[in-house]
Design a protein around this motif. Structure first.
Motif, short mmCIF file in Angstrom:
data_model
loop_
_atom_site.label_atom_id
_atom_site.label_comp_id
_atom_site.label_asym_id
_atom_site.label_seq_id
_atom_site.Cartn_x
_atom_site.Cartn_y
_atom_site.Cartn_z
N ILE A 87 16.47 76.03 25.83
CA ILE A 87 17.20 76.58 24.67
C ILE A 87 18.59 77.08 25.06
O ILE A 87 19.52 77.07 24.27
N LEU A 88 18.68 77.49 26.34
CA LEU A 88 19.98 78.01 26.80
C LEU A 88 21.05 76.93 26.79
O LEU A 88 22.25 77.21 26.75
N PHE A 89 20.62 75.68 26.82
CA PHE A 89 21.61 74.59 26.89
C PHE A 89 22.10 74.12 25.51
O PHE A 89 23.09 73.41 25.42
N THR A 90 21.39 74.53 24.46
CA THR A 90 21.75 74.03 23.12
C THR A 90 23.22 74.27 22.76
O THR A 90 23.88 73.38 22.22
N PRO A 91 23.79 75.46 23.02
CA PRO A 91 25.20 75.66 22.64
C PRO A 91 26.14 74.65 23.29
O PRO A 91 27.24 74.41 22.78
N LEU A 92 25.69 74.06 24.42
CA LEU A 92 26.58 73.10 25.09
C LEU A 92 26.85 71.86 24.24
O LEU A 92 27.88 71.20 24.37
N TYR A 93 25.92 71.54 23.34
CA TYR A 93 26.18 70.41 22.42
C TYR A 93 27.45 70.70 21.63
O TYR A 93 28.34 69.87 21.49
N ASN A 94 27.49 71.92 21.07
CA ASN A 94 28.66 72.27 20.25
C ASN A 94 29.92 72.37 21.09
O ASN A 94 31.01 72.02 20.65
N PHE A 95 29.76 72.89 22.29
CA PHE A 95 30.90 73.01 23.19
C PHE A 95 31.55 71.64 23.37
O PHE A 95 32.76 71.47 23.26
N SER A 96 30.69 70.65 23.61
CA SER A 96 31.20 69.31 23.84
C SER A 96 31.78 68.71 22.56
O SER A 96 32.90 68.18 22.53
N THR A 97 31.05 68.84 21.44
CA THR A 97 31.51 68.24 20.18
C THR A 97 32.84 68.83 19.72
O THR A 97 33.79 68.11 19.39
N ILE A 98 32.90 70.17 19.72
CA ILE A 98 34.13 70.81 19.23
C ILE A 98 35.28 70.50 20.19
O ILE A 98 36.41 70.27 19.78
#
Ligand code: ADP
Length: 714
Positions: free
Chosen positions: A110-121
């Motif tokens: 779950i700790l890695f989920t924000p990285l999706y947004n980091f990459s997309t944005i």
């Protein structure tokens, strides 16, 4: 006004903003490498320390670092823009790496989920391309949806999974929308500011021609007026015209700086001569106010240096002029001090100091902005509030950085340091500044002057001014009429050609004329385009000089006198050389103004039936022209002037078809010239043809390369 802005904004918003995708990706890749390598190293260290690092985690860590490093090195090494496929691939791979971490780390995934947004944005913001953001987002959503399928942990935590889905759907969409608006606003502001600068430059440029007419008419009235009152009124018109011209020139310079169109024109000059020009131009004003004007130059600054004397003196005159303007008691000092010296150059500090009103700390930050005048107009002295803005940019253009210190009530100090390359040899005289020119008497020898200008008012006024000094003036109001007259029987001592003649430019007229004459008359150009670049281009045609509109009587007389002197010298040389002068007449140099007319290229591009049409056509034209030129040169060798003309005819046809204006003009000149002239100047013509062809072909190759790049999509 409001309406225009709104519609402009919505128009801009429909287009994707242009962002350098290579630079964006390199930044993204660097960030990825730093984050991934440091997180993986930290994770490995902690995992090892607590003995929880699994083989799978180790493998994903190694792959992720290798991927981040590989992409970074690849992008840094390549100079071209990355293709869209690379953008898409890295966007998908980034999401898949996050997915891999989620899989191998179990509940910590779950700790890695924000990285999706980091990459997309990151993709959305850095590339400015909405489609790339959407690809990255789609990949993220896909992988987040896949997680519960392959990881049993997530099946048991569907709420956390649901919130992860919401986060990867909503956040990038919202960020994407905001980004789009920001980019649209930036783009709109840039377009508007550019359009304003261009409009300003254009309008100001157009104003100079009628202003020239007004000043010339006032000068005529002043010299012919029978009463003192009329003379005084005419002088007032002239003075106001001069102030208006100074303001217009400031506007043009400011616009050109904003458009990044300023270039330096380096020439060897001594620093002392520049300081002298500054002080000579302000001496009277300072004396009139009872101020002490002190100008000093470090005695160690003996050698001439390469500098743009126009900008250096103009900048110093602006600082010193302000110093005089804003000082009522005390002194103004202008110094040039040597800071360091190497065998190649001097580093010189230029400084202007006064004991005047000074500027408050708060205002010091504002005065370099255009149109800021913190003291208002002083004693109705002129000033547009642009001087410091332009000077600051000019100092930066010369490689320095402007500094200022000031104390309210005690005075101000402006200074900047420049590294100036030493020039071994004699310093040459540059464009003589208005201030250093003393009024000159009319030319001693009456000349036959040929004057060409497409503006009838200018033509009339200039004709009057020249004829008043006893010269004979023949006029033409277009390039083609001028060429007809020049091809006729009349001979001239001087040509004065407007650069912009509507049907062709003055440079083309001069070049065509000179081809047909072994001893061409000297020529001066008139132009309202006061840039040094234009001046240099025009001087390259072999002209004696360039007169910038509006033209004063004094400048006109200078041109006439120099032409008289040039004619005298040529006559003497001819007598001495016993007829060999013709072969040594000043060498014709091709005009480097334009070799290929971009309007014609644009037209050809528009009618292109296929993507390769323009490139193919230019390549074919290039080889046709090479063949014609080879034919002309061979015909010269064989002495067949008939074949020279036939070759020129073919060359002109192809040249005109693709907008090769210089070659077409030369070809036309060959077609018009008679056999004797062609024979007498054959070697010169051949070398000029070759030189012009080389430059034209280089321009064609450039266009072909650009077309090929465009056809391949990048
Ligand atoms: P202007 O055409 O008004 O001289 P500038 O851009 O050269 O425009 O200067 C902007 C303003 O900075 C001036 O109007 C003046 O208020 C202030 N300024 C510039 N130089 C000095 C100085 N030496 N002493 C006091 N004020 C100055």
């Amino acid at each position: 006004m409001r309406q225009t802005k709104t519609s402009g904004l919505s128009r801009a918003a429909t287009r994707a903003p242009e962002v350098d995708s290579r630079a964006a990706l390199v930044v993204q890749a660097r960030l990825r490498l730093i984050l991934v390598s440091s997180c993986v190293t930290l994770g490995f260290a902690l995992g090892q320390a607590f003995g929880v690092l699994t083989r799978w985690e180790f493998a994903v860590g190694v792959v992720h670092v290798a991927y981040a490093g590989g992409v970074y090195l690849f992008l840094r090494g390549s100079r071209s823009r990355p293709p869209t496929i690379s953008l898409v691939a890295t966007a998908v791979l980034d999401a898949s790496m996050v997915f891999a971490w989620e899989l191998v780390t179990g509940k910590y995934g779950i700790l890695f989920t924000p990285l999706y947004n980091f990459s997309t944005i990151g993709y959305g913001l850095r590339t400015g391309r909405r489609e790339i953001l959407l690809v990255s987002q789609a990949a993220s959503v896909f992988f987040v949806c896949l997680v519960p399928v392959v990881s049993p942990y997530w099946l048991d935590h569907m709420i956390a999974w649901g919130s992860a889905i919401l986060a990867v759907v909503i956040v990038p969409l919202y960020a994407g929308e905001l980004t789009r608006q920001v980019h649209a606003a930036i783009r709109f502001a840039e377009t508007e500011s550019r359009a304003k600068s261009e409009l300003m430059a254009r309008v100001s440029h157009e104003l100079r021609t009628p202003l020239g007419g007004i000043s010339n008419a006032a000068e005529l009235i002043e010299s012919e007026a029978s009463t003192n009152r009329a003379r005084e009124l005419a002088r007032t018109i002239r003075n106001l015209g001069a102030h208006l011209l100074a303001d217009i020139n400031d506007l043009i310079d400011q616009s050109r700086f904003s458009l990044g169109k300023m270039v330096l024109h380096l020439e060897p000059k001594t620093i002392e001569s520049q300081i002298q020009v500054v002080c000579a131009s302000l001496e009277n004003r300072a004396r009139g106010k009872g101020l002490m004007l002190q100008c000093t130059v470090d005695p160690r600054l003996t050698l001439p240096v390469l500098m743009d004397s126009r900008w250096l003196s103009r900048t110093l005159i602006n600082f010193a002029g302000n110093a005089v303007k804003f000082t009522d008691v005390g002194s103004v000092t202008v110094h040039a001090v040597l800071l360091t010296e190497t065998p190649r150059d001097y580093t010189v500090r230029f400084s202007v100091q006064d004991t005047g009103t000074g500027i408050s700390e708060e205002n010091l930050e504002k005065i370099f902005n255009p149109f800021v005048q913190v003291h208002g107009r002083v004693n109705s002295e002129e000033g547009s509030g642009l001087g410091l803005a332009i000077s600051k940019q000019a100092v930066e253009l010369m490689g320095g950085s402007l500094r200022v210190s000031s104390t309210l009530g005690s005075g101000s100090h402006f200074w900047f340091d420049l590294r100036l390359e030493k020039f071994e040899g004699d310093a040459v005289l540059g464009v003589v500044s208005e201030q250093t020119l003393a009024p000159e008497p009319p030319a001693a020898r009456p000349l036959r002057v040929f004057l060409v200008d497409d503006n009838s008012t200018n033509l009339f006024l200039l004709k009057e001014l020249i004829a008043r000094d006893g010269h004979t003036v023949v006029t033409a109001s277009s390039g083609s009429v001028a060429l007809e007259i020049l091809a006729g029987e009349q001979s001239f001592d001087l040509l004065i050609l407007d650069y912009n003649l509507g049907d062709m430019d003055g440079a083309q007229v001069l070049q065509t004329y000179r081809f047909g004459h072994a001893e061409p008359a000297p020529a001066w150009f008139l132009t309202a385009d006061a840039t040094l670049l234009t001046e240099r281009k025009l001087l390259e045609t072999g002209a004696l000089g360039v007169l910038t509109k509006p033209i004063s009587v004094r400048e006109l007389r200078r041109a006439l006198d120099q032409a008289g002197a040039a004619q005298g010298a040529q006559a003497a040389a001819l007598a001495l050389q016993d007829g060999t002068a013709a072969s040594q007449a000043p060498r014709l140099r091709p005009v480097s103004v334009i070799y290929i007319d971009q309007t014609v290229i644009g037209r050809l591009r528009d009618i292109g039936v296929s993507r390769d049409f323009l490139g193919d056509m230019l390549k074919r034209a290039r080889s046709d022209m090479t063949r014609s030129i080879d034919g002309i040169c061979a015909a010269f060798q064989e002495g067949s002037m008939q074949d020279v003309r036939a070759g020129a005819h073919a060359l002109k046809g192809v040249g005109n078809e693709i907008g090769a204006v210089r070659l077409a003009t030369l070809a036309q000149a060959l077609m018009r010239a008679n056999d004797d002239t062609l024979e007498a100047t054959s070697s010169r013509i051949v070398s000029d043809l070759r030189e012009t062809a080389a430059a034209t072909f280089a321009a064609i190759d450039d266009i072909v390369r650009t077309e090929e790049r465009a056809a391949s999509g990048f």
